[in-house]
Design a protein around this motif. Sequence first.
Motif, short mmCIF file in Angstrom:
data_model
loop_
_atom_site.label_atom_id
_atom_site.label_comp_id
_atom_site.label_asym_id
_atom_site.label_seq_id
_atom_site.Cartn_x
_atom_site.Cartn_y
_atom_site.Cartn_z
N ALA A 106 -42.35 -45.13 34.36
CA ALA A 106 -43.80 -45.07 34.13
C ALA A 106 -44.28 -43.64 33.96
CB ALA A 106 -44.54 -45.76 35.27
N ILE A 107 -43.57 -42.68 34.55
CA ILE A 107 -43.97 -41.29 34.49
C ILE A 107 -44.08 -40.79 33.05
CG2 ILE A 107 -41.56 -40.51 34.72
CD1 ILE A 107 -42.61 -38.10 36.29
N TYR A 108 -43.23 -41.28 32.15
CA TYR A 108 -43.27 -40.82 30.76
C TYR A 108 -44.52 -41.34 30.06
CZ TYR A 108 -38.39 -40.20 32.05
OH TYR A 108 -37.24 -39.85 32.71
N ALA A 109 -44.82 -42.62 30.28
CA ALA A 109 -46.03 -43.19 29.67
C ALA A 109 -47.28 -42.52 30.20
CB ALA A 109 -46.07 -44.70 29.94
N GLU A 110 -47.30 -42.24 31.49
CA GLU A 110 -48.47 -41.59 32.09
C GLU A 110 -48.67 -40.19 31.54
OE1 GLU A 110 -47.55 -41.79 36.21
OE2 GLU A 110 -47.99 -43.95 36.38
N LYS A 111 -47.60 -39.42 31.43
CA LYS A 111 -47.71 -38.06 30.91
C LYS A 111 -48.09 -38.06 29.43
CE LYS A 111 -44.69 -35.64 34.18
NZ LYS A 111 -45.66 -34.57 34.52
N ALA A 112 -47.55 -38.99 28.66
CA ALA A 112 -47.89 -39.06 27.24
C ALA A 112 -49.36 -39.41 27.06
CB ALA A 112 -47.01 -40.09 26.55
N ARG A 113 -49.84 -40.40 27.80
CA ARG A 113 -51.24 -40.79 27.67
C ARG A 113 -52.17 -39.67 28.10
NH1 ARG A 113 -50.21 -46.83 30.19
NH2 ARG A 113 -49.16 -47.70 28.34
N ALA A 114 -51.79 -38.95 29.15
CA ALA A 114 -52.62 -37.83 29.62
C ALA A 114 -52.74 -36.75 28.55
CB ALA A 114 -52.04 -37.24 30.90
N ALA A 115 -51.72 -36.63 27.69
CA ALA A 115 -51.73 -35.64 26.61
C ALA A 115 -52.25 -36.22 25.30
CB ALA A 115 -50.32 -35.08 26.41
N GLY A 116 -52.69 -37.49 25.32
CA GLY A 116 -53.20 -38.12 24.11
C GLY A 116 -52.12 -38.47 23.10
N LEU A 117 -50.90 -38.77 23.59
CA LEU A 117 -49.77 -39.04 22.71
C LEU A 117 -49.30 -40.48 22.85
CD1 LEU A 117 -47.67 -35.83 23.53
CD2 LEU A 117 -49.12 -36.18 21.51
N GLU A 118 -48.81 -41.05 21.77
CA GLU A 118 -48.20 -42.38 21.77
C GLU A 118 -46.69 -42.24 21.66
OE1 GLU A 118 -47.93 -46.42 18.97
OE2 GLU A 118 -49.05 -44.66 18.27
N ILE A 119 -45.95 -42.83 22.59
CA ILE A 119 -44.49 -42.77 22.55
C ILE A 119 -44.00 -43.75 21.48
CG2 ILE A 119 -42.35 -43.18 23.81
CD1 ILE A 119 -43.85 -42.40 26.36
N THR A 120 -43.37 -43.21 20.45
CA THR A 120 -42.89 -44.03 19.32
C THR A 120 -41.37 -44.10 19.22
OG1 THR A 120 -43.09 -42.10 17.87
CG2 THR A 120 -44.97 -43.61 17.95
N HIS A 121 -40.69 -43.12 19.83
CA HIS A 121 -39.23 -43.05 19.75
C HIS A 121 -38.65 -42.77 21.13
CE1 HIS A 121 -40.57 -42.15 15.66
NE2 HIS A 121 -39.36 -42.44 15.22
N ILE A 122 -37.52 -43.37 21.42
CA ILE A 122 -36.75 -43.09 22.63
C ILE A 122 -35.32 -42.79 22.20
CG2 ILE A 122 -35.93 -43.96 24.84
CD1 ILE A 122 -38.36 -45.93 24.73
N PHE A 123 -34.84 -41.61 22.52
CA PHE A 123 -33.51 -41.19 22.09
C PHE A 123 -32.59 -41.09 23.30
CE2 PHE A 123 -36.36 -39.09 18.92
CZ PHE A 123 -35.93 -39.78 17.79
#
Length: 438
Positions: A34-51
């Motif tokens: 969940a930490i990745y989604a939370e940090k992305a949303r806080a920065a106004g970013l949508e996670i589209t790729h996971i490598f």
Amino acid sequence: MLLEKIKTPGLSHLSYLIGAGGKAAVIDPRRDCAIYAEKARAAGLEITHIFETHRNEDLVSGAPILADMTGATVFHGPNPEQPVVYAQTAHDGDCFAIGQLKICVLETPGHTDDHLAYAVYDTAYPDKAVGVFTGDALFVGDVGRTDFYPDRREEVAGLLYDSLKKIVSLGDQAIIYPAHGSGSVCGSGMAEREFSTVGHERLNNPRLQIADREAFIELKANEHHYQPPYFRLMERLNMEGGEPAPSIMRPRNLSLAELKDCRADHIIDIREPMAYASGHLSGSMSLPVGMIPAFAGWFISEGERIALVAADESQLATAMEHLVRIALDNVAGGYVGVVSAAKQGEHMQQTPMIGSDEVKNRLDTEKQNWKLLDVRDAEERSSDAIDKSQHIYVGELNERWQALDKHCHYTLMCASGARATVAAGWLVSKGFSDIDIY
């Protein structure tokens, strides 16, 4: 534009969130993701790729879980031992746009057959890569281990040599972003810092100083690494896809009566070694909370029920985080009342500690029915061993205890006493009664 490192304590696992232009990618996420989604949303970013750089051996990948959470697509390398059912296959030369950034795939087998590195380019300055996510191929101060294919030692060592050359060819300016830092079981010579460049590693990394391919192969093929049994569990889960982490990461509190009646396969005392040695509940083993990532996977098997004994609530919370990340999270609960129980008359076992003079005396007099058992790793012992001592690496006592004589008096030793306490606690939990620690 954002690039943030997320470190997992204990495992020394390094994952990354990188984003630009409203989009983001995550590299090598952990299970509690969940930490990745939370940090992305806080920065106004949508996670589209996971490598994923490779099939991790030491922790459960959070890639399939994060994909379900965000709708992102997971990419993994070719040639896995089994299909990675939750991921699409990425190949050498594939490139992905993340806003102004471009992430390009390099096939870098050697550590594992499916290993990838990901070079990062800023399209506003396109001449050379800004950085590279090196996974477990190249670390700061070391390179990846190549012992996961014992029947192909020379072949995979050669593959790693070629992969490192490919990474180095990106140029000295490229910043390296490895998947593990110092303290990880994935390498033994990593630097304490977690920042470097290809150029700095080319000049200073001992393994990159070996110019001859055959010399590199010989060195890597003859390295000695330990593989705890839980690595096989991680391999399977990281191809099938692991389950999400528990929604509540704190174990429930147990009373002493509930602890005794919880039918745990293991009662694990996660307090510091001296606290355990001074007094512990009968049948409990020692595994200090900070040593759980390194040693729990040696002594606990998939599905086994665990009860924790801690000094305080914060130890319970940290222990649960460590156990969840390696999928050994069948935890009945935690107990924090050892001192109170002792005051109320509960029987406590103790593990004596002895000094150098007593050990020397026992060795000099050839004390009968006594053995000094060195539980350090083979590399430590090769440079400094006590004559007449027996050697069994602490982790390998998980099975080799069965060959020991329960009627013999054993003194356990390591470098600091911590691993010796773990070893002593394991033997005590298996019915050994004449144990002390040097």
